[in-house]
Design an enzyme around this catalytic site. Structure first.
Site, PDB file in Angstrom:
ATOM      1  N   HIS A 205     -55.033 -90.119   6.085  1.00 29.27           N
ATOM      2  CA  HIS A 205     -55.592 -89.026   5.281  1.00 29.27           C
ATOM      3  C   HIS A 205     -57.080 -88.951   5.558  1.00 29.27           C
ATOM      4  CE1 HIS A 205     -56.328 -86.201   2.088  1.00 29.27           C
ATOM      5  NE2 HIS A 205     -57.390 -86.929   1.783  1.00 29.27           N
TER       6      HIS A 205
ATOM      7  N   ASP B  15     -49.070 -82.719  -9.520  1.00 31.30           N
ATOM      8  CA  ASP B  15     -50.362 -82.516  -8.856  1.00 31.30           C
ATOM      9  C   ASP B  15     -50.610 -81.036  -8.617  1.00 31.30           C
ATOM     10  OD1 ASP B  15     -52.759 -83.215  -7.243  1.00 31.30           O
ATOM     11  OD2 ASP B  15     -51.552 -82.328  -5.655  1.00 31.30           O
TER      12      ASP B  15
ATOM     13  N   ARG C   2     -57.419 -77.917 -12.714  1.00 32.73           N
ATOM     14  CA  ARG C   2     -58.752 -78.504 -12.452  1.00 32.73           C
ATOM     15  C   ARG C   2     -59.657 -77.486 -11.772  1.00 32.73           C
ATOM     16  NH1 ARG C   2     -57.287 -82.983  -8.611  1.00 32.73           N
ATOM     17  NH2 ARG C   2     -59.504 -83.378  -8.490  1.00 32.73           N
TER      18      ARG C   2
ATOM     19  N   SER D 252     -54.656 -87.446  -7.062  1.00 35.48           N
ATOM     20  CA  SER D 252     -54.127 -86.249  -6.404  1.00 35.48           C
ATOM     21  C   SER D 252     -53.816 -86.535  -4.924  1.00 35.48           C
ATOM     22  CB  SER D 252     -55.167 -85.128  -6.547  1.00 35.48           C
ATOM     23  OG  SER D 252     -54.883 -84.060  -5.703  1.00 35.48           O
TER      24      SER D 252
ATOM     25  N   LYS E 122     -49.677 -87.678  -3.229  1.00 31.45           N
ATOM     26  CA  LYS E 122     -49.012 -86.915  -2.160  1.00 31.45           C
ATOM     27  C   LYS E 122     -48.743 -87.795  -0.942  1.00 31.45           C
ATOM     28  CE  LYS E 122     -52.095 -83.808  -2.821  1.00 31.45           C
ATOM     29  NZ  LYS E 122     -53.047 -82.737  -3.011  1.00 31.45           N
TER      30      LYS E 122
HETATM   31  N1  URA Z   1     -57.624 -82.959  -1.985  1.00 27.83           N
HETATM   32  C1  URA Z   1     -56.593 -83.094  -2.847  1.00 27.83           C
HETATM   33  O1  URA Z   1     -55.421 -83.044  -2.452  1.00 27.83           O
HETATM   34  N2  URA Z   1     -56.851 -83.301  -4.148  1.00 27.83           N
HETATM   35  C2  URA Z   1     -58.111 -83.382  -4.641  1.00 27.83           C
HETATM   36  O2  URA Z   1     -58.278 -83.580  -5.822  1.00 27.83           O
HETATM   37  C3  URA Z   1     -59.191 -83.225  -3.731  1.00 27.83           C
HETATM   38  C4  URA Z   1     -58.906 -83.024  -2.401  1.00 27.83           C
END
Ligand code: URA
Length: 410
Positions: A82, A161, A168, A183, A187
């Site tokens: 990531h 999420d 958010r 978040s 994932k």
């Molecule tokens: N990328 C995401 O998937 N979530 C966040 O909160 C910030 C960046």
């Protein structure tokens, strides 16, 4: 569970229990807890933060709100990467097929452009026919066949999420470290990984402007990954100048293809290899050999073909996505390039049409910058500093001004 009491606990700076966090996420996902209460809780988390344990519980609860990958016994090691996002960051396009050369499985769930940073899905969609909307069943079949799939988040993955991120976004609670960690990690962990490498960027073109901020985010993500039994590595890379020499969707795929064929810019190749060696069985020299001997390129072609993309088009993508206006910017003085400001280039790329200001905006795959000069280069007056690819003369003029303004000399 009395939700106002949970909000009160966090508002007053006390820790929430695992049970409280799980009940909140379950109630919010199924619609029992309204947006007004979740907004208040998100704001309380924004101001009071969360401990490592609370962040791990939140991540786990969000992960369990949806489907996760389930791999059969005897599956090869499952890995992913990531990145916190940067300008010209096309690393995933090269890294995912490269890792699959090592008989690893790479079920890479990626995102779209966010703010001034580009998104892997937008880049891949500049390949004619390429489908990022892959079901979990298709993804499993592709992993069994070729070991790599690059796809978007389906509606079944981390629905908590999806809902919370949208909330958010409109309640000024995106920049909360605990919420960002949960978040991102929910994932990634839904991919049921054995190992994950995190590429945390810092500098002008990154969300985290300083190394200490990046380190704080990196170690919080690593703690959550480790708590869930995933071998989680963190690498920190500066993002003061763009990665590689191209910024913009199709232009970045062209540069990725060059790198997959053993060429490409040195900095890009070095980042790919340094991240790949964190999760693979082999060392840097073997990874470099798979780039040089065409193995990674063939894996990428297989993946493109398997996801409906036109493999033949990969060799002439630049011509297919040729922008109507291509302007060269040359040096007006001789000297050493001391900075190429990634943030300026990123903002200009979005203004040229490569990014979105609203979720439903249509992006232009052809626009952006290429042949960008790198920091440290010695240039003579009149030498090429980079090219602007624009849809119209006004965009071209603005892009030229941005590129000139982004470069400083010593
Ligand atoms: N990328 C995401 O998937 N979530 C966040 O909160 C910030 C960046």
């Amino acid at each position: 569970m009395h939700i106002p009491s949970i909000i009160e606990t966090k508002r007053d700076g006390k820790a929430l229990s695992d049970e409280e966090i799980r009940s909140v996420i379950a109630a919010y996902t199924c619609g029992e807890m309204p947006d007004c209460q979740m907004s208040a809780l998100a704001m309380a988390i924004y101001f009071q933060g969360m401990s490592k344990e609370e962040t791990a519980s939140l991540t786990q609860a969000m992960l369990e709100s949806g489907e996760v990958f389930r791999f059969p016994e005897g599956t090869p090691k499952v890995v992913d990467k990531h990145s916190t996002g940067g300008i010209g960051d096309k690393v995933s396009l090269i890294l995912a097929p490269l890792l699959a050369c090592d008989d690893l499985w790479v079920p890479m769930i990626s995102g779209r452009g966010l703010g001034i940073t580009g998104g892997t899905l937008d880049k891949l969609e500049s390949i004619p026919g390429f489908r990022v909307g892959i079901s979990q069943e298709e993804a499993m079949n592709q992993l069994e066949g070729i070991g790599v799939v690059m796809m978007g988040q389906t509606s079944d993955v981390c629905p908590a999420d999806k809902k919370l991120y949208a909330l958010r976004d409109v309640t000024a609670t995106v920049p909360s470290q605990a919420l960002i960690v949960a978040s991102i990690m929910s994932k990634k962990l839904a991919e049921t990984l054995d190992a994950l490498v995190l590429d945390v960027k810092f500098g002008a073109g990154a969300f985290m402007k300083t190394k200490p901020e990046a380190e704080s985010l990196g170690s919080a993500m690593q703690a959550v990954g480790e708590a869930m039994g995933v071998d989680t590595r963190v690498c920190y890379h500066p993002m003061d100048e763009p990665t590689g020499s191209a910024v913009g969707n199709a232009l970045e795929v062209v540069e990725s293809v060059e790198t997959l064929k053993g060429g490409g810019p040195e900095d890009l190749r070095a980042i790919v290899i340094s991240l790949a060696q964190e999760v693979s069985h082999v060392d840097a020299s073997q990874l470099a050999a798979w780039l040089d001997d065409g193995s990674a390129w063939r894996k990428f072609q297989e993946m493109v073909g398997s996801q409906g993309g036109d493999v033949e088009a990969l060799d002439n993508l630049g011509a297919r996505h040729r922008a109507p206006f291509i302007c060269e910017v040359t040096a007006e003085q001789s000297g050493m390039v001391s900075s190429v400001d990634a943030e300026t280039i990123g903002r200009s790329t979005v203004s040229l049409g490569a990014g979105r200001s609203r979720a439903d905006d249509v992006i232009d795959s052809s626009v952006g910058f290429d042949k960008l000069i790198k920091v440290g280069a010695l240039v003579s007056s009149g030498e090429l500093l980079g090219r602007v690819h624009a849809a119209d003369p006004i965009g071209a003029e603005a892009g030229v001004a941005a590129l000139k303004g982004a470069i400083s000399y010593k």
